[in-house]
Design a protein around this motif. Structure first.
Motif, PDB file in Angstrom:
ATOM      1  N   ASN A   1       0.637   2.292  17.990  1.00 22.82           N
ATOM      2  CA  ASN A   1      -0.247   1.186  18.528  1.00 22.82           C
ATOM      3  C   ASN A   1      -0.226  -0.335  18.328  1.00 22.82           C
ATOM      4  N   PRO A   2       0.476  -0.970  19.381  1.00 19.86           N
ATOM      5  CA  PRO A   2       0.792  -2.423  19.361  1.00 19.86           C
ATOM      6  C   PRO A   2      -0.479  -3.560  18.885  1.00 19.86           C
ATOM      7  N   GLU A   3      -1.369  -2.570  18.935  1.00 18.85           N
ATOM      8  CA  GLU A   3      -2.664  -3.785  18.424  1.00 18.85           C
ATOM      9  C   GLU A   3      -2.288  -4.048  16.684  1.00 18.85           C
ATOM     10  N   ASN A   4      -1.998  -2.866  16.066  1.00 16.07           N
ATOM     11  CA  ASN A   4      -1.757  -2.766  14.778  1.00 16.07           C
ATOM     12  C   ASN A   4      -0.274  -3.368  13.651  1.00 16.07           C
ATOM     13  N   TYR A   5      -1.401  -4.026  12.905  1.00 17.66           N
ATOM     14  CA  TYR A   5       0.074  -5.486  11.784  1.00 17.66           C
ATOM     15  C   TYR A   5       0.325  -4.419  11.129  1.00 17.66           C
ATOM     16  N   VAL A   6       1.418  -4.034  10.549  1.00 13.29           N
ATOM     17  CA  VAL A   6       2.326  -3.172   9.259  1.00 13.29           C
ATOM     18  C   VAL A   6       2.710  -4.608   8.735  1.00 13.29           C
ATOM     19  N   CYS A   7       2.740  -3.967   7.535  1.00  8.63           N
ATOM     20  CA  CYS A   7       4.214  -4.962   6.328  1.00  8.63           C
ATOM     21  C   CYS A   7       4.653  -4.739   5.025  1.00  8.63           C
ATOM     22  N   ALA A   8       6.021  -4.702   5.257  1.00 12.85           N
ATOM     23  CA  ALA A   8       5.896  -4.326   3.477  1.00 12.85           C
ATOM     24  C   ALA A   8       6.224  -4.890   2.436  1.00 12.85           C
ATOM     25  N   GLY A   9       6.640  -4.756   1.262  1.00 11.03           N
ATOM     26  CA  GLY A   9       7.654  -5.736   0.187  1.00 11.03           C
ATOM     27  C   GLY A   9       7.011  -5.461  -0.899  1.00 11.03           C
ATOM     28  N   VAL A  10       8.097  -5.610  -2.125  1.00 11.21           N
ATOM     29  CA  VAL A  10       8.138  -5.662  -3.200  1.00 11.21           C
ATOM     30  C   VAL A  10       7.280  -6.571  -4.552  1.00 11.21           C
ATOM     31  N   ILE A  11       6.382  -6.361  -4.734  1.00  8.08           N
ATOM     32  CA  ILE A  11       6.245  -7.317  -6.080  1.00  8.08           C
ATOM     33  C   ILE A  11       7.009  -7.068  -7.276  1.00  8.08           C
ATOM     34  N   GLN A  12       7.351  -8.296  -7.431  1.00  6.74           N
ATOM     35  CA  GLN A  12       8.145  -8.062  -9.124  1.00  6.74           C
ATOM     36  C   GLN A  12       8.156  -8.989 -10.116  1.00  6.74           C
ATOM     37  N   THR A  13       8.063  -8.101 -10.692  1.00 10.04           N
ATOM     38  CA  THR A  13       7.650  -7.953 -12.366  1.00 10.04           C
ATOM     39  C   THR A  13       8.431  -8.587 -13.222  1.00 10.04           C
ATOM     40  N   LYS A  14       7.839  -8.572 -14.595  1.00 16.67           N
ATOM     41  CA  LYS A  14       9.207  -8.581 -15.799  1.00 16.67           C
ATOM     42  C   LYS A  14       9.526  -7.150 -15.894  1.00 16.67           C
ATOM     43  N   SER A  15       8.928  -6.630 -15.405  1.00 16.90           N
ATOM     44  CA  SER A  15       8.518  -4.710 -16.425  1.00 16.90           C
ATOM     45  C   SER A  15       9.064  -4.448 -15.605  1.00 16.90           C
ATOM     46  N   GLN A  16       8.074  -4.637 -14.191  1.00 19.47           N
ATOM     47  CA  GLN A  16       8.464  -3.789 -13.162  1.00 19.47           C
ATOM     48  C   GLN A  16       8.221  -3.710 -11.556  1.00 19.47           C
ATOM     49  N   GLN A  17       9.202  -3.103 -10.708  1.00 22.61           N
ATOM     50  CA  GLN A  17       8.769  -3.491  -9.656  1.00 22.61           C
ATOM     51  C   GLN A  17       7.772  -2.602  -8.619  1.00 22.61           C
ATOM     52  N   VAL A  18       7.218  -3.058  -7.779  1.00 22.47           N
ATOM     53  CA  VAL A  18       5.908  -1.918  -7.419  1.00 22.47           C
ATOM     54  C   VAL A  18       6.027  -2.589  -6.013  1.00 22.47           C
ATOM     55  N   GLY A  19       6.911  -1.548  -5.470  1.00 11.51           N
ATOM     56  CA  GLY A  19       6.455  -1.309  -3.988  1.00 11.51           C
ATOM     57  C   GLY A  19       5.058  -1.507  -2.898  1.00 11.51           C
ATOM     58  N   CYS A  20       4.800  -2.116  -1.671  1.00  8.61           N
ATOM     59  CA  CYS A  20       3.608  -2.388  -1.191  1.00  8.61           C
ATOM     60  C   CYS A  20       3.827  -1.518  -0.099  1.00  8.61           C
ATOM     61  N   LEU A  21       2.758  -1.147   0.883  1.00  4.08           N
ATOM     62  CA  LEU A  21       2.778  -1.036   1.994  1.00  4.08           C
ATOM     63  C   LEU A  21       1.536  -0.948   2.984  1.00  4.08           C
ATOM     64  N   LEU A  22       1.755  -2.072   3.725  1.00  4.75           N
ATOM     65  CA  LEU A  22      -0.001  -2.223   4.701  1.00  4.75           C
ATOM     66  C   LEU A  22      -0.256  -2.058   5.867  1.00  4.75           C
ATOM     67  N   ARG A  23      -1.033  -2.294   6.196  1.00  4.89           N
ATOM     68  CA  ARG A  23      -1.311  -1.105   7.731  1.00  4.89           C
ATOM     69  C   ARG A  23      -2.716  -2.048   7.923  1.00  4.89           C
ATOM     70  N   LEU A  24      -2.901  -2.522   9.116  1.00  7.18           N
ATOM     71  CA  LEU A  24      -4.217  -3.543   9.274  1.00  7.18           C
ATOM     72  C   LEU A  24      -4.673  -3.125  10.480  1.00  7.18           C
ATOM     73  N   GLU A  25      -5.272  -2.728  10.658  1.00 12.67           N
ATOM     74  CA  GLU A  25      -6.331  -2.341  12.540  1.00 12.67           C
ATOM     75  C   GLU A  25      -7.734  -3.154  12.595  1.00 12.67           C
ATOM     76  N   PRO A  26      -6.969  -3.700  13.478  1.00  7.55           N
ATOM     77  CA  PRO A  26      -7.992  -4.777  14.144  1.00  7.55           C
ATOM     78  C   PRO A  26      -9.212  -3.808  15.005  1.00  7.55           C
ATOM     79  N   ASN A  27     -10.065  -4.289  15.376  1.00  7.79           N
ATOM     80  CA  ASN A  27     -10.928  -3.622  16.333  1.00  7.79           C
ATOM     81  C   ASN A  27     -12.016  -4.881  16.811  1.00  7.79           C
ATOM     82  N   ALA A  28     -11.327  -5.050  18.203  1.00  8.74           N
ATOM     83  CA  ALA A  28     -11.785  -6.638  18.863  1.00  8.74           C
ATOM     84  C   ALA A  28     -13.271  -6.684  19.310  1.00  8.74           C
TER      85      ALA A  28
END
Length: 983
Positions: free
Chosen positions: A928-955
């Motif tokens: 769906n081209p109206e949706n937004y998806v993002c990806a990133g990795v949170i860097q901490t000293k003890s570990q890395q936390v992978g994160c995926l995000l999906r935002l679905e707007p209904n105008a």
């Protein structure tokens, strides 16, 4: 007050004054004065008691002699005795003598205070006014201690006459300005505020001066004055000139009171009460409408009074910055003044429009007057008006008109007054850099600037053009060609030689293929300027010559001959001699490979923002920078690819590594919001002044390949090592009270910084706290700027950063100490080093304590350090994204929230916020081209936390569905909480 009757005239005083005026010489005057002083001294010491009239006459003579410039060392006791007289004229002369001649440390001060107390309690309005005038005129701390508690009672008493109330209000104002810690309103506050409803306009006018001053220092105590001020202003504005006959000045009702009311309202934000705000907007519209009406009088006093109210109303409209219609109307009204025949009006209009240009609502309206402003720049006779026109052009500049404005300012520079040329040069340099899309245009502009006003081009300007050329491969050849052509001019400014020497030394090979700019031609051109330059420039040219040997081996013999000549290796200047000897030896014994390594091309400068803006602010002085300079990046982003603000030092050309100063930013730069659609904030988006001596110095090892600071020191190990005192001055005892609980709006303030790193964290009438921060992996550095908005010094200023509860084991925060004294109008900086050990949900607390006017100020805020600040963006294909999405399918790994939109659903704004979050925004991934998806990795000293995000707007429904999947469930929940409040 009653006039002095003819029977009270002092004939002896008149004769004495006449004798003095008739003296033919200074010696004759001194002789006559000494004779009179001897006579007065004998009268005061005589056995016969003097009556009140004689005392008054002799005291008057002493006062006149003092005003002529002679010292008076007697007669004070006689003047004090006059205060006990029941005659107005005698008491008046006594008070006058005391106001002028009695020192606050005098032994007679107790007697004077007793006399004043008697008059204040006499209920005789004339005597009360004389006493109040004396207190205000002397204004000493002893007077404040004696009467500060008595005067408010007189001011609000129901039986006090109006004339006494006026004097009491102004007397209290004087005491508050000299000893604010002694004038405590307390129980009188509400009754003083209600003086705005007094029927006597003179009382209201005097009271509003007092209330305005008190509101600036204690805004919360006097906030009830807003509705009363609006009500009183509404009655004045809607009245006809005949309704307030006693207070109508040339057909303008109560102009002084109107101006004071408008100025009082500028101490507060827009009223929250809808009815009050509506009434105020109606008042402002009425004032703007009256400005369009034909004048009721041709007298200049009428137009002055009318325009004074108009400009104060416009200042209030600009202060609120929340009514688009009023802002545009104000701009149009000011536009009419730009062509007014009165110079002062044109000046004020230009000055006000500079401020209007910073508002997103009125910026476009200001731009419509560009031709008028350009004409004012060219034709105005008064230099101050021309300077304001230049300021306005600078303020209204954006991408659409940058080339036109820069061209006009360059054209004006050729004939500009010498007093404003340096400032004009800085502004042209800033605009050329800020709005350059075509880098060749930027290079042309700066070189043209050096040609036109080379004497006024500071080092920061030509440093900056070199940094940008080095950082941009696509402009290096053009820059070399352009500067080569510029150097061929018969008369060439030394700054042009510096730029030419540096750029040709680095990139001369890019134009060496043309016979007209062959290596020897380039060298001969540079060397022809050598003997006309100063020592620093010659040193730079010698560095360029050794670079030429590396770039063009065929020039080696010629350059060695130059270096070998006596004028170089035996030069009286040690720096030039050392360079010549070392470069000659280097070129003789080093192999080609070694030479190429030592003299390799300068690496790109680490990305930092230009210091030219800071230079401009420093030149204009504290408080003199236009608001546009504070807000200019609200409208536009996209500065040039900036370099570190180290200058291309003459010795630096022979070395590839140089230390880079740390940013030391002024609060003036931190109001700017990230531009819509811009990437997440990086070090390059900071407006910093790296030439400031106030900033901390970063050693070379502190900068890694991408210029980020890595020298975070570990906190000292103590029982609670994360609690760091912000003041190390043992001479200033910090306030001992416990930290206040966090402000009620602390969470709201923190949420504003989830998707941005720079801005104003907190602001009230006393203090402004700004933030600039940058993060890389699990490390961060935050700059806090504490600005004193008052004219009174902050004493015992301390800051404490603490990590409550479990946050101590999740986050390391270390502060550097702050100065314990913050002068009025000044700003201090504090640096925080942050290390993320593991994921966290709470925020560190910042407690600030200081004494203002003797009263302790204690507030606690939440620092905007959230888990998303440690995101590293991750690019992924559609296949990789959904594969990873399926892998994170455990229920506890997902957090989802469906919520109503809190803001408009603008596509660009959404993208900007998601980028500001720190993740990578992935295009063409979601079906769906109206949706937004993002990806990133949170860097901490003890570990890395992978994160995926999906935002679905209904105008249509104005709703969002936000889904987060992370490899750690606590991170999913925390990110979902933070983000749901951003959209």
């Amino acid at each position: 007050m009653p006039a002095v009757s003819k029977g009270d005239g002092m004939r002896g005083l008149a004769v004495f004054i006449s004798d003095i005026r008739n003296c033919k010489s200074k010696e004759a005057e001194i002789k006559r004065i000494n004779k009179e002083l001897a006579n007065i001294r004998s009268k005061f010491k005589g056995d016969k008691a003097l009556d009140g009239y004689s005392k008054k006459k002799y005291v008057c003579k002493l006062l006149f002699i003092f005003l002529l410039g002679h010292d008076i060392d007697f007669g004070h006791m006689e003047a004090v005795n006059l205060l006990s007289s029941n005659k107005y004229t005698e008491k008046q002369i006594g008070y006058l003598f005391i106001s002028v001649l009695v020192n606050s440390n005098s032994e007679l001060i107790r007697l004077i205070n007793n006399a004043i107390k008697n008059d204040l309690s006499s209920r005789n309005p004339t005597f009360m006014c004389l006493a109040l005038h004396c207190i205000a005129n002397v204004g000493s701390r002893e007077m404040a201690e004696a009467f500060a508690s008595e005067i408010p009672r007189i001011l609000v008493a129901g039986d006090t006459m109006d004339s006494v109330k006026q004097s009491a209000a102004l007397c209290l104002l004087r005491l508050y300005k000299t000893s604010p810690d002694l004038v405590l309103m307390g129980e009188w506050t509400s009754r003083v505020v209600h003086l705005l409803n007094d029927q006597h306009m003179g009382v209201v006018t005097a009271a509003i001066s007092l209330i305005t001053c008190l509101s600036q220092k204690n805004p919360d105590e006097f906030k009830t004055c807003v509705s009363l001020a609006v009500s009183r202003l509404s009655r004045i504005v809607s009245s006809a000139s005949t309704d307030l006959q006693d207070y109508t000045y040339y057909f303008v009702p109560a102009p002084w009171l109107s101006c004071k009311l408008l100025r009082l309202l500028q101490c507060y934000p827009p009223p929250e009460d809808g009815a009050v705000k509506g009434r105020l907007v109606e008042c402002l519209e009425t004032i703007l409408n009256k400005a369009q009406e034909p004048p009721k009088s041709k007298k200049v006093q009428h137009s002055n009074a009318k325009n004074a109210i108009l400009f104060e109303a416009i200042s209030l409209i600009i202060h609120y910055d929340s009514e688009p219609n009023l802002l545009v109307r104000a701009c149009n009204q000011l536009g009419q003044f730009l062509q007014h025949r009165e110079t002062n009006l044109r000046y004020l209009a230009l000055e006000s429009m500079c401020t209007l240009a910073s508002s997103e609502f009125s910026h476009e309206a200001v731009k419509t007057h560009i031709e008028t402003v350009i004409n004012a720049l060219k034709t105005e006779r008064d230099v101050s008006v021309r300077q304001r026109a230049a300021d306005l052009l600078y303020a209204m500049c954006d991408r659409s008109n940058a080339k036109q404005i820069v061209a006009e300012m360059l054209s004006y520079l050729e004939t500009a007054d010498y007093s404003i040329r340096e400032e004009m040069v800085l502004k042209v340099a800033i605009l050329a850099e800020k709005y350059a899309v075509d880098y060749s245009w930027y290079v042309d502009t700066i070189l043209n600037l050096i040609r036109i006003a080379g004497d006024y081009v500071s080092e920061e300007v030509w440093y900056r053009v070199i940094q940008i050329v080095i950082n941009r491969d696509d402009v290096q050849g053009y820059a070399a060609k352009t500067v080569f052509e510029a150097l061929q001019a018969p008369a060439c400014h030394e700054n042009m030689v510096k730029v030419g020497g540096y750029i040709l030394g680095e990139f001369g090979n890019l134009i060496a293929g043309d016979p007209r700019s062959s290596p020897l031609v380039q060298f001969n051109l540079l060397h022809s300027k050598f003997h006309l330059c100063s020592v620093p420039t010659r040193a730079l040219l010698l560095s360029a010559y050794i670079k030429f040997i590396n770039l063009f081996p065929e020039t080696k013999a010629t350059i060695q001959e130059v270096l070998r000549c006596d004028s170089q290796i035996r030069n009286s200047d040690v720096e030039l001699q050392q360079r010549a000897v070392e470069y000659l030896k280097l070129s003789s014994i080093a192999s080609t490979d070694v030479l190429a390594t030592v003299l390799e091309e300068m690496p790109p400068f680490p990305e930092r923002e230009s210091s030219i803006l800071a230079k401009l602010k420093k030149k204009k002085g504290p408080g003199a920078v236009s608001v546009t300079e504070l807000e200019d990046s609200k409208r536009e982003g996209g500065e040039l690819n900036g370099g570190s603000d180290r200058g291309p030092d003459t010795a630096a050309m022979a070395a590839s590594n140089a230390s880079t100063p740390s940013p030391s930013a002024d609060l003036l730069g931190i109001r700017s919001a990230p531009p819509v659609g811009a990437a997440s904030t990086s070090a390059g988006s900071l407006l910093v002044d790296v030439f400031s001596e106030a900033g901390p110095t970063i050693p070379p090892a502190a900068v890694n390949d991408d210029g980020f600071l890595r020298d975070l020191e570990q906190p000292t190990e103590t029982s609670d090592s994360l609690l760091v005192e912000g003041s190390g001055d043992s001479d200033s005892a910090p306030p001992s009270e416990d930290p206040a609980p966090p402000l009620s709006e602390a969470d709201e303030l923190l949420n504003k910084f989830v998707c941005k790193n720079n801005g104003v964290l907190f602001e009230n009438q006393l203090l402004q706290i700004g933030i600039k921060s940058e993060y890389r992996q699990n490390l961060g550095r935050m700059y806090l700027f504490y600005g004193n908005k008052t004219s009174v010094q902050f004493a015992n200023f301390t800051t404490t950063v603490s990590c409550p509860g479990d946050l101590q084991s999740q986050l390391n925060v270390q502060t550097k100490p702050v100065e314990p004294l913050v002068e009025g109008g000044a700003q201090i900086q504090q640096v925080l080093n942050i290390e993320c050990l593991t994921d966290f949900s709470d925020a560190p607390l910042l407690n600030i304590k200081f004494r203002y006017g003797g009263a302790l100020q204690n507030l606690t805020l939440k620092l905007p350090v959230t888990i998303n600040k440690f995101f590293q963006p991750t690019e992924m294909s559609s296949h990789d994204f959904f594969q990873r999405w399926k892998q994170l399918s455990q229920p506890q790994q997902e957090a989802q929230k469906i919520f109503k939109a809190n803001h408009g659903m603008d596509t660009e704004v959404l993208k900007a916020k998601l980028l500001g979050l720190g993740t990578a925004l992935l295009d063409n991934v979601d079906p769906n081209p109206e949706n937004y998806v993002c990806a990133g990795v949170i860097q901490t000293k003890s570990q890395q936390v992978g994160c995926l995000l999906r935002l679905e707007p209904n105008a249509q429904a104005q709703m969002y569905r936000l889904t987060l999947r992370c490899s750690k469930d606590s991170v999913s929940r925390r990110l979902c909480e933070l983000l749901a409040q951003q959209f």
